[in-house]
Motif scaffolding. Sequence first.
Motif, PDB file in Angstrom:
ATOM      1  N   LEU A   1       0.826  -1.202   0.000  1.00  0.00           N
ATOM      2  CA  LEU A   1       0.000   0.000   0.000  1.00  0.00           C
ATOM      3  C   LEU A   1       0.864   1.257   0.000  1.00  0.00           C
ATOM      4  O   LEU A   1       0.642   2.181  -0.800  1.00  0.00           O
ATOM      5  CB  LEU A   1      -0.932  -0.003   1.217  1.00  0.00           C
ATOM      6  CG  LEU A   1      -1.963   1.132   1.278  1.00  0.00           C
ATOM      7  CD1 LEU A   1      -2.930   1.044   0.112  1.00  0.00           C
ATOM      8  CD2 LEU A   1      -2.720   1.074   2.608  1.00  0.00           C
TER       9      LEU A   1
ATOM     10  N   LEU B   1       2.694   1.686  -3.372  1.00  0.00           N
ATOM     11  CA  LEU B   1       1.801   2.183  -4.424  1.00  0.00           C
ATOM     12  C   LEU B   1       1.548   3.679  -4.269  1.00  0.00           C
ATOM     13  O   LEU B   1       1.580   4.432  -5.255  1.00  0.00           O
ATOM     14  CB  LEU B   1       0.467   1.425  -4.386  1.00  0.00           C
ATOM     15  CG  LEU B   1       0.501  -0.028  -4.878  1.00  0.00           C
ATOM     16  CD1 LEU B   1      -0.809  -0.729  -4.544  1.00  0.00           C
ATOM     17  CD2 LEU B   1       0.768  -0.079  -6.371  1.00  0.00           C
ATOM     18  N   HIS B   2       1.294   4.116  -3.038  1.00  0.00           N
ATOM     19  CA  HIS B   2       1.076   5.553  -2.798  1.00  0.00           C
ATOM     20  C   HIS B   2       2.294   6.367  -3.249  1.00  0.00           C
ATOM     21  O   HIS B   2       2.161   7.422  -3.890  1.00  0.00           O
ATOM     22  CB  HIS B   2       0.798   5.811  -1.319  1.00  0.00           C
ATOM     23  CG  HIS B   2      -0.627   5.622  -0.917  1.00  0.00           C
ATOM     24  ND1 HIS B   2      -1.675   6.262  -1.551  1.00  0.00           N
ATOM     25  CD2 HIS B   2      -1.192   4.862   0.064  1.00  0.00           C
ATOM     26  CE1 HIS B   2      -2.819   5.924  -0.970  1.00  0.00           C
ATOM     27  NE2 HIS B   2      -2.554   5.073   0.006  1.00  0.00           N
TER      28      HIS B   2
ATOM     29  N   LEU C   1      -6.286   5.117  -4.181  1.00  0.00           N
ATOM     30  CA  LEU C   1      -4.936   5.108  -4.752  1.00  0.00           C
ATOM     31  C   LEU C   1      -4.817   6.054  -5.936  1.00  0.00           C
ATOM     32  O   LEU C   1      -3.826   6.759  -6.080  1.00  0.00           O
ATOM     33  CB  LEU C   1      -4.559   3.683  -5.184  1.00  0.00           C
ATOM     34  CG  LEU C   1      -4.325   2.688  -4.049  1.00  0.00           C
ATOM     35  CD1 LEU C   1      -4.213   1.269  -4.592  1.00  0.00           C
ATOM     36  CD2 LEU C   1      -3.070   3.044  -3.263  1.00  0.00           C
TER      37      LEU C   1
END
Length: 320
Positions: free
Chosen positions: A133, A136-137, A179
């Motif tokens: 997570l 990806l950010h 996202l």
Amino acid sequence: MEAAAFEFEKEEDALDIESFQGQKQKIIQPTSLKDPKLKKLQEALVYWINSTLKSEHIVVQSLEEDLYDGLVLHHLLSKLAGVQVSVEEMALTSVAQILKLGLILEQLDQRLGLQDSSGIKWNVKLIHSKDLLATLHLLVAMVRAFQPELDLPQNVTVEVVVLEVNRSGIKSDVMMEVLTDERDGGSGAQRGTERNDPVEQLLKLEPHKVNMVKQAILHFVNQNMSSMGLEVADMDKQFADGVILLLLIGQLEGFFVPLSHFNLTPVNHSEMLHNVTLALDLLDDIGLQMSHVDPQDIVSLDDTATLKVLYALFVKHKRK
């Protein structure tokens, strides 16, 4: 003696929980990991990294597994922002990797205009622990800052479990994490380019006119593949594994693609993706830049993506 040891362990546990009080951890729900939109975002980011670092001979396959030690982020920072951070190229120990990541993320956060830590959804600990997570950010923020014209899948959200440690124990909650949103669909200039794409325009015509062009391209392909004893009957499906596409490019351009460089009989998705990616790289090398075609689209039987590649070859070689 045993009782004393037991008391010591209990004390250690209490201290450990105490040290984590107030901290939150987000974990992507397993069901969200299977979401096609999330998978497409991951594939787009992998393709972006590999395209950006092609000259560096760096190939990424897994975002969380290949970015945790700082090597790839170091090269991206240098390539995209022109920032040279004085760190060792290969950090082998965990301590060295964490130190390297800290220096790189500090520079990245500055370039991304994120001096306020409250708005940052990643940190050294998360990236180094291979937190998908957070990774990806970070990558989405880098694309927005350094290559805003790049198309990413829009409105990608994931369901996450939020764990928070407090004095009464561990509290959990479920929430949706955003996202990407509408701004990640590419710039107006890029969409304008797509409007001028001849294949995009072709597909707006009547079906019989589209079919006429497809038949002309199919005839062109078979003319050039006949000397190899190959025939294409289904243009939408027979290029998905990349084999005929590679052979066609070699035939048209007058060079031989070594069999050791691709999978002549691909048996899985990974091998097919490798073949198609190699084919698009060869097209890029000969000056046919297919910037709006993702290898994954061809493997997934996207007829528009396949048609764009074949049309580019058709136009170039029909003029000879």
